[in-house]
Motif scaffolding. Structure first.
Motif, PDB file in Angstrom:
ATOM      1  N   VAL A 147       0.842  -1.205   0.000  1.00 29.71           N
ATOM      2  CA  VAL A 147       0.000   0.000   0.000  1.00 29.71           C
ATOM      3  C   VAL A 147       0.870   1.246   0.000  1.00 29.71           C
ATOM      4  O   VAL A 147       0.597   2.217  -0.722  1.00 29.71           O
ATOM      5  CB  VAL A 147      -0.957   0.002   1.209  1.00 29.71           C
ATOM      6  N   ALA A 148       1.935   1.237   0.811  1.00 25.88           N
ATOM      7  CA  ALA A 148       2.848   2.386   0.837  1.00 25.88           C
ATOM      8  C   ALA A 148       3.459   2.614  -0.546  1.00 25.88           C
ATOM      9  O   ALA A 148       3.577   3.762  -1.006  1.00 25.88           O
ATOM     10  CB  ALA A 148       3.948   2.152   1.872  1.00 25.88           C
ATOM     11  N   ILE A 149       3.825   1.541  -1.228  1.00 21.48           N
ATOM     12  CA  ILE A 149       4.405   1.654  -2.575  1.00 21.48           C
ATOM     13  C   ILE A 149       3.356   2.154  -3.562  1.00 21.48           C
ATOM     14  O   ILE A 149       3.658   2.982  -4.431  1.00 21.48           O
ATOM     15  CB  ILE A 149       4.994   0.298  -3.011  1.00 21.48           C
ATOM     16  N   ALA A 150       2.106   1.696  -3.421  1.00 17.31           N
ATOM     17  CA  ALA A 150       1.031   2.166  -4.301  1.00 17.31           C
ATOM     18  C   ALA A 150       0.838   3.672  -4.164  1.00 17.31           C
ATOM     19  O   ALA A 150       0.639   4.387  -5.156  1.00 17.31           O
ATOM     20  CB  ALA A 150      -0.276   1.440  -3.983  1.00 17.31           C
ATOM     21  N   GLY A 151       0.914   4.172  -2.921  1.00 18.37           N
ATOM     22  CA  GLY A 151       0.776   5.603  -2.697  1.00 18.37           C
ATOM     23  C   GLY A 151       1.868   6.401  -3.379  1.00 18.37           C
ATOM     24  O   GLY A 151       1.644   7.521  -3.831  1.00 18.37           O
ATOM     25  N   ILE A 152       3.049   5.823  -3.462  1.00 17.60           N
ATOM     26  CA  ILE A 152       4.174   6.476  -4.124  1.00 17.60           C
ATOM     27  C   ILE A 152       4.022   6.407  -5.640  1.00 17.60           C
ATOM     28  O   ILE A 152       4.186   7.404  -6.348  1.00 17.60           O
ATOM     29  CB  ILE A 152       5.499   5.835  -3.676  1.00 17.60           C
ATOM     30  N   ILE A 153       3.683   5.225  -6.155  1.00 21.14           N
ATOM     31  CA  ILE A 153       3.526   5.041  -7.600  1.00 21.14           C
ATOM     32  C   ILE A 153       2.445   5.965  -8.154  1.00 21.14           C
ATOM     33  O   ILE A 153       2.554   6.483  -9.272  1.00 21.14           O
ATOM     34  CB  ILE A 153       3.196   3.560  -7.912  1.00 21.14           C
ATOM     35  N   ALA A 154       1.385   6.208  -7.369  1.00 16.01           N
ATOM     36  CA  ALA A 154       0.298   7.091  -7.812  1.00 16.01           C
ATOM     37  C   ALA A 154       0.797   8.484  -8.156  1.00 16.01           C
ATOM     38  O   ALA A 154       0.236   9.168  -9.012  1.00 16.01           O
ATOM     39  CB  ALA A 154      -0.777   7.160  -6.726  1.00 16.01           C
ATOM     40  N   LEU A 155       1.880   8.912  -7.497  1.00 14.58           N
ATOM     41  CA  LEU A 155       2.404  10.261  -7.688  1.00 14.58           C
ATOM     42  C   LEU A 155       3.452  10.345  -8.802  1.00 14.58           C
ATOM     43  O   LEU A 155       3.999  11.417  -9.057  1.00 14.58           O
ATOM     44  CB  LEU A 155       3.008  10.760  -6.372  1.00 14.58           C
ATOM     45  N   SER A 156       3.737   9.209  -9.437  1.00 12.89           N
ATOM     46  CA  SER A 156       4.656   9.148 -10.585  1.00 12.89           C
ATOM     47  C   SER A 156       6.019   9.777 -10.320  1.00 12.89           C
ATOM     48  O   SER A 156       6.464  10.680 -11.044  1.00 12.89           O
ATOM     49  CB  SER A 156       4.023   9.833 -11.819  1.00 12.89           C
ATOM     50  N   PRO A 157       6.731   9.324  -9.285  1.00 14.27           N
ATOM     51  CA  PRO A 157       8.077   9.859  -9.045  1.00 14.27           C
ATOM     52  C   PRO A 157       9.071   9.263 -10.043  1.00 14.27           C
ATOM     53  O   PRO A 157       8.767   8.296 -10.743  1.00 14.27           O
ATOM     54  CB  PRO A 157       8.385   9.371  -7.631  1.00 14.27           C
ATOM     55  N   LYS A 158      10.249   9.845 -10.103  1.00 10.14           N
ATOM     56  CA  LYS A 158      11.320   9.288 -10.929  1.00 10.14           C
ATOM     57  C   LYS A 158      12.237   8.387 -10.101  1.00 10.14           C
ATOM     58  O   LYS A 158      12.958   7.552 -10.661  1.00 10.14           O
ATOM     59  CB  LYS A 158      12.146  10.413 -11.560  1.00 10.14           C
ATOM     60  N   ILE A 159      12.229   8.593  -8.787  1.00 11.51           N
ATOM     61  CA  ILE A 159      13.155   7.888  -7.894  1.00 11.51           C
ATOM     62  C   ILE A 159      12.360   7.287  -6.736  1.00 11.51           C
ATOM     63  O   ILE A 159      11.504   7.959  -6.149  1.00 11.51           O
ATOM     64  CB  ILE A 159      14.213   8.853  -7.317  1.00 11.51           C
ATOM     65  N   ILE A 160      12.652   6.032  -6.412  1.00 10.54           N
ATOM     66  CA  ILE A 160      12.113   5.423  -5.200  1.00 10.54           C
ATOM     67  C   ILE A 160      13.283   5.106  -4.275  1.00 10.54           C
ATOM     68  O   ILE A 160      14.265   4.493  -4.698  1.00 10.54           O
ATOM     69  CB  ILE A 160      11.316   4.144  -5.504  1.00 10.54           C
ATOM     70  N   ILE A 161      13.167   5.533  -3.033  1.00  8.08           N
ATOM     71  CA  ILE A 161      14.165   5.196  -2.016  1.00  8.08           C
ATOM     72  C   ILE A 161      13.548   4.193  -1.057  1.00  8.08           C
ATOM     73  O   ILE A 161      12.498   4.458  -0.458  1.00  8.08           O
ATOM     74  CB  ILE A 161      14.631   6.447  -1.243  1.00  8.08           C
ATOM     75  N   LEU A 162      14.154   3.034  -0.944  1.00 12.64           N
ATOM     76  CA  LEU A 162      13.727   2.024   0.025  1.00 12.64           C
ATOM     77  C   LEU A 162      14.622   2.176   1.253  1.00 12.64           C
ATOM     78  O   LEU A 162      15.787   1.791   1.226  1.00 12.64           O
ATOM     79  CB  LEU A 162      13.882   0.615  -0.557  1.00 12.64           C
ATOM     80  N   ASP A 163      14.079   2.770   2.315  1.00 14.14           N
ATOM     81  CA  ASP A 163      14.868   3.024   3.523  1.00 14.14           C
ATOM     82  C   ASP A 163      14.614   1.899   4.522  1.00 14.14           C
ATOM     83  O   ASP A 163      13.703   1.993   5.348  1.00 14.14           O
ATOM     84  CB  ASP A 163      14.504   4.381   4.112  1.00 14.14           C
ATOM     85  N   GLU A 164      15.415   0.836   4.433  1.00 17.10           N
ATOM     86  CA  GLU A 164      15.245  -0.360   5.261  1.00 17.10           C
ATOM     87  C   GLU A 164      13.814  -0.879   5.128  1.00 17.10           C
ATOM     88  O   GLU A 164      13.225  -1.392   6.077  1.00 17.10           O
ATOM     89  CB  GLU A 164      15.567  -0.059   6.732  1.00 17.10           C
ATOM     90  N   ALA A 165      13.252  -0.786   3.921  1.00 14.06           N
ATOM     91  CA  ALA A 165      11.827  -1.042   3.713  1.00 14.06           C
ATOM     92  C   ALA A 165      11.432  -2.501   3.892  1.00 14.06           C
ATOM     93  O   ALA A 165      10.244  -2.803   4.069  1.00 14.06           O
ATOM     94  CB  ALA A 165      11.417  -0.570   2.315  1.00 14.06           C
ATOM     95  N   THR A 166      12.385  -3.413   3.829  1.00 13.82           N
ATOM     96  CA  THR A 166      12.038  -4.837   3.961  1.00 13.82           C
ATOM     97  C   THR A 166      12.523  -5.438   5.273  1.00 13.82           C
ATOM     98  O   THR A 166      12.366  -6.634   5.500  1.00 13.82           O
ATOM     99  CB  THR A 166      12.644  -5.653   2.796  1.00 13.82           C
ATOM    100  N   SER A 167      13.105  -4.621   6.144  1.00 10.91           N
ATOM    101  CA  SER A 167      13.763  -5.168   7.333  1.00 10.91           C
ATOM    102  C   SER A 167      12.789  -5.781   8.334  1.00 10.91           C
ATOM    103  O   SER A 167      13.181  -6.615   9.152  1.00 10.91           O
ATOM    104  CB  SER A 167      14.606  -4.085   8.022  1.00 10.91           C
ATOM    105  N   MET A 168      11.507  -5.379   8.297  1.00 10.57           N
ATOM    106  CA  MET A 168      10.531  -5.914   9.241  1.00 10.57           C
ATOM    107  C   MET A 168       9.727  -7.072   8.657  1.00 10.57           C
ATOM    108  O   MET A 168       8.795  -7.572   9.294  1.00 10.57           O
ATOM    109  CB  MET A 168       9.590  -4.793   9.710  1.00 10.57           C
ATOM    110  N   LEU A 169      10.078  -7.505   7.446  1.00  7.38           N
ATOM    111  CA  LEU A 169       9.334  -8.563   6.778  1.00  7.38           C
ATOM    112  C   LEU A 169      10.045  -9.907   6.916  1.00  7.38           C
ATOM    113  O   LEU A 169      11.267  -9.962   7.079  1.00  7.38           O
ATOM    114  CB  LEU A 169       9.163  -8.232   5.295  1.00  7.38           C
ATOM    115  N   ASP A 170       9.260 -10.982   6.813  1.00  7.85           N
ATOM    116  CA  ASP A 170       9.867 -12.314   6.798  1.00  7.85           C
ATOM    117  C   ASP A 170      10.496 -12.533   5.418  1.00  7.85           C
ATOM    118  O   ASP A 170      10.270 -11.747   4.485  1.00  7.85           O
ATOM    119  CB  ASP A 170       8.838 -13.394   7.134  1.00  7.85           C
TER     120      ASP A 170
END
Length: 277
Positions: A147-170
């Motif tokens: 959902v967080a990524i969908a909110g970003i994609i909706a705004l059509s950025p050129k750059i995505i920064i993943l700031d430890e974005a997967t560290s809490m996932l299995d």
């Protein structure tokens, strides 16, 4: 190759702390996936926040897609960047998934007649359209990041920064999110900057930069970085699983293969090894 982010001789320190960055320079190439790795406290997340203008430099310059990061340009700079944080709940403001994705569009005064289509397309792109009426807080960790990524994609950025974005996932959730971002990167011609201490995440990048106490101590392809696991261990970083497996096989006399392989290459190599026995 065009540099979409240019970090030019920057210096920065937190209040009452010694310099973290002292004349640091780094270029991010347009369209690449750059992984920035290092121990906690190495400056990874601070660098991400400086690029987005969330904190202010002591000296030096950062340029994002031709715009210098400063008070005058900050709105336009941030419109080019989407950040996915470690805890996606920090980004949720809507009562439902659909409301949350729409919030950023409302903030930027998008035409309401187009907003629903953009929200629908964004949620479908991350596989979350069927959850549009759900409360974000009740989702799983991986679903929240989608959902967080969908909110970003909706705004059509050129750059995505993943700031430890997967560290809490299995491991499964981590793999799914990284595959999703890779697909969205390819479909939307994005540049991805991955801030991570997960070596296996960095192994999938185009280029890897190692930060240690605010200094860049190495920069290379994943193969160039991870072919030297001893060097990683010296600064407190782990080696990718594939490198560990090769080292274990070497100790058992199965093979003297030393170079780094990704998952697919290792599987193919093992199959070939077994077939020759």
């Amino acid at each position: 190759m065009k540099d979409i982010v240019q970090v030019d001789k920057i210096s920065y320190n937190y209040p009452d702390q010694p310099l973290l960055f002292d004349q640091l320079s780094l270029d991010v190439h347009e369209g690449e996936w750059l992984a920035i790795i290092g121990q906690n406290g190495s400056g990874k997340s601070t660098l991400a926040r400086l690029i987005d203008g969330l904190i202010v430099l002591n000296e030096g310059h950062i340029t994002v897609d031709g715009l210098q990061v400063n008070d005058q340009n900050i709105y336009n700079v941030r419109s080019k960047i989407g950040i996915v944080f470690q805890n996606p709940e920090d980004q949720f403001v809507g009562a439902t998934v659909e409301d949350d994705v729409a919030f950023g569009l409302e903030n930027q005064l998008f035409d309401r007649s187009k907003m629903h289509d953009i929200v629908e397309e964004s949620l479908k792109s991350v596989g979350m359209w069927d959850f549009r009426e759900r409360i974000p807080a009740n989702l799983s960790g991986g679903q929240k990041q989608r959902v967080a990524i969908a909110g970003i994609i909706a705004l059509s950025p050129k750059i995505i920064i993943l700031d430890e974005a997967t560290s809490m996932l299995d491991p499964r959730g981590r793999k799914e999110i990284l595959e999703l971002v890779q697909r969205l990167k390819n479909e939307n011609h994005l540049t991805v900057i991955s801030i991570t201490h997960d070596i296996d995440e960095a192994a999938g990048a185009d280029r890897v930069v190692i930060l240690n106490h605010g200094e860049i101590i190495d920069e290379n392809t994943p193969r160039g970085i991870f072919s030297h696991p001893d060097k990683l261990r010296q600064i407190g970083l782990d080696a990718p699983y594939t490198s560990k497996l090769l080292a274990a096989l070497s100790k058992r006399g199965v093979s003297d293969e030393k170079s780094y392989m990704n998952d697919e290459e290792l599987i193919a190599w093992i199959q070939q090894l077994v077939s020759t026995k």
